[in-house]
Scaffold this active site. Structure first.
Site, PDB file in Angstrom:
ATOM      1  N   LYS A  19      -1.422  -9.083  -3.051  1.00 21.73           N
ATOM      2  CA  LYS A  19      -0.376  -9.625  -2.006  1.00 21.73           C
ATOM      3  C   LYS A  19      -2.012 -10.598  -2.234  1.00 21.73           C
ATOM      4  O   LYS A  19      -0.828 -11.280  -1.694  1.00 21.73           O
ATOM      5  CB  LYS A  19      -0.044  -8.930  -1.346  1.00 21.73           C
ATOM      6  N   ARG A  94       8.239  -4.595   5.634  1.00 24.00           N
ATOM      7  CA  ARG A  94       7.559  -3.582   4.992  1.00 24.00           C
ATOM      8  C   ARG A  94       8.016  -2.349   5.344  1.00 24.00           C
ATOM      9  O   ARG A  94       8.259  -0.556   5.183  1.00 24.00           O
ATOM     10  CB  ARG A  94       6.463  -3.470   5.946  1.00 24.00           C
ATOM     11  N   ARG A 133     -13.219  -4.082  -2.032  1.00 30.05           N
ATOM     12  CA  ARG A 133     -12.770  -4.496  -0.927  1.00 30.05           C
ATOM     13  C   ARG A 133     -13.969  -5.164  -0.417  1.00 30.05           C
ATOM     14  O   ARG A 133     -14.723  -4.688   0.347  1.00 30.05           O
ATOM     15  CB  ARG A 133     -11.634  -5.045  -0.703  1.00 30.05           C
ATOM     16  N   ARG A 166     -13.495  -4.277   5.832  1.00 29.86           N
ATOM     17  CA  ARG A 166     -11.975  -3.790   6.377  1.00 29.86           C
ATOM     18  C   ARG A 166     -12.807  -2.662   6.493  1.00 29.86           C
ATOM     19  O   ARG A 166     -12.671  -1.966   6.183  1.00 29.86           O
ATOM     20  CB  ARG A 166     -11.123  -4.783   6.168  1.00 29.86           C
ATOM     21  N   ARG A 177      -2.615   4.689   4.054  1.00 34.06           N
ATOM     22  CA  ARG A 177      -1.639   4.036   3.943  1.00 34.06           C
ATOM     23  C   ARG A 177      -0.410   3.932   2.778  1.00 34.06           C
ATOM     24  O   ARG A 177       0.677   3.620   2.842  1.00 34.06           O
ATOM     25  CB  ARG A 177      -2.665   2.381   3.900  1.00 34.06           C
TER      26      ARG A 177
END
Ligand code: AP5
Length: 227
Positions: A19, A94, A133, A166, A177
């Site tokens: 996203k 969400r 990431r 992160r 998640r």
């Protein structure tokens, strides 16, 4: 080519589906702001605002921040001048309650959503992506240690800022998640499908190809009169 209708698009999909990556590319292409609730919460946390400090406990566990907090943030953000000509929503809504709140805000402003674009990515790919990431501390651009390497290790290609990992990109939090996504966010697929707004795009494969597919679907919508 972008059509003449306002681009008001929701970008959906599981954590790590792309996203943010696609949102930044679409922002540049369509000249409308990408509004990432995750980025807003992380900025609030960096600034140690009450909202940021409250959100941290949820984000660290991979849980959703309460609806009323997020809806309050988005109500304010969507009223800004730069959103008048459209926007790309990244990470909002969400939950069904958030989607209903968005519908109400759209109605109040006399505008309509153009589309909800869902990026389909399997769970195991999500885990691989998020554990590799890296993100720029300065401009937020995303990279990946294998799939999207920066030219200079540890440095952002766009602004030279430092790249970091992160806190919620460890495997345990990523799995929680994913489970929160399947329980609380996946029902939005039916929500938008039943309103004729859902567009599904495979989120795996070449990043530029995915971008082209999304643009082509958005352009079709923009030129078809739904806005
Ligand atoms: P948020 O920041 O929104 O996290 P997320 O939805 O989990 O999404 P991500 O940012 O992790 O992934 P992405 O889909 O943007 O993927 P990306 O492009 O980076 O939210 C964080 C937290 O904030 C939530 O857990 C929650 O606590 C809270 N929150 C936020 N919004 C909320 C809301 N509305 N309500 C309640 N709580 C909320 O890509 C991932 C990686 O893959 C990158 O390294 C990228 O380079 C790579 N990649 C991208 N595309 C490809 C590709 N095609 N092939 C290979 N690699 C790729």
């Amino acid at each position: 080519m972008p059509g003449s209708k306002a681009i008001r698009v929701v970008l959906m999909g599981p954590p790590g589906c792309g996203k943010g990556t696609q949102g930044k590319m679409l922002e540049a292409h369509y000249s409308v702001p990408q509004l990432s609730t995750g980025d807003m919460l992380r900025a609030a946390l960096r600034n140690e605002t009450p909202v940021g400090l409250k959100a941290k406990q949820y984000m660290d566990r991979g849980e959703l921040v309460p609806d009323e907090v997020i809806i309050g943030i988005m109500r304010e953000r969507l009223a800004s001048q730069d959103c008048k000509k459209g926007y790309l929503l990244d990470g909002f809504p969400r939950t069904v309650a958030q989607a209903e709140a968005l519908d109400k805000l759209l109605e109040q402003s006399g505008t309509k959503l153009m589309a909800a674009v869902n990026l389909d990515v399997p769970d195991e790919e999500v885990v691989k992506r998020l554990s590799g990431r890296r993100q720029c501390r300065v401009c937020g651009t995303g990279f990946h240690v294998v799939f999207k390497k920066p030219v200079r290790e540890g440095r952002c290609d766009a602004c030279g800022g430092e790249l970091y990992q992160r806190d919620d990109d460890n495997e345990t939090t990523v799995r929680s998640r994913l489970s929160v996504y399947n329980k609380q966010t996946a029902p939005l697929l039916d929500y938008y499908a039943s309103r004729g707004l859902l567009l599904r795009v495979p989120g795996t494969g070449d990043i530029d190809n995915i971008f082209k597919q999304i643009c082509s679907l958005i352009d079709d919508k923009a030129n078809s009169g739904r806005s």
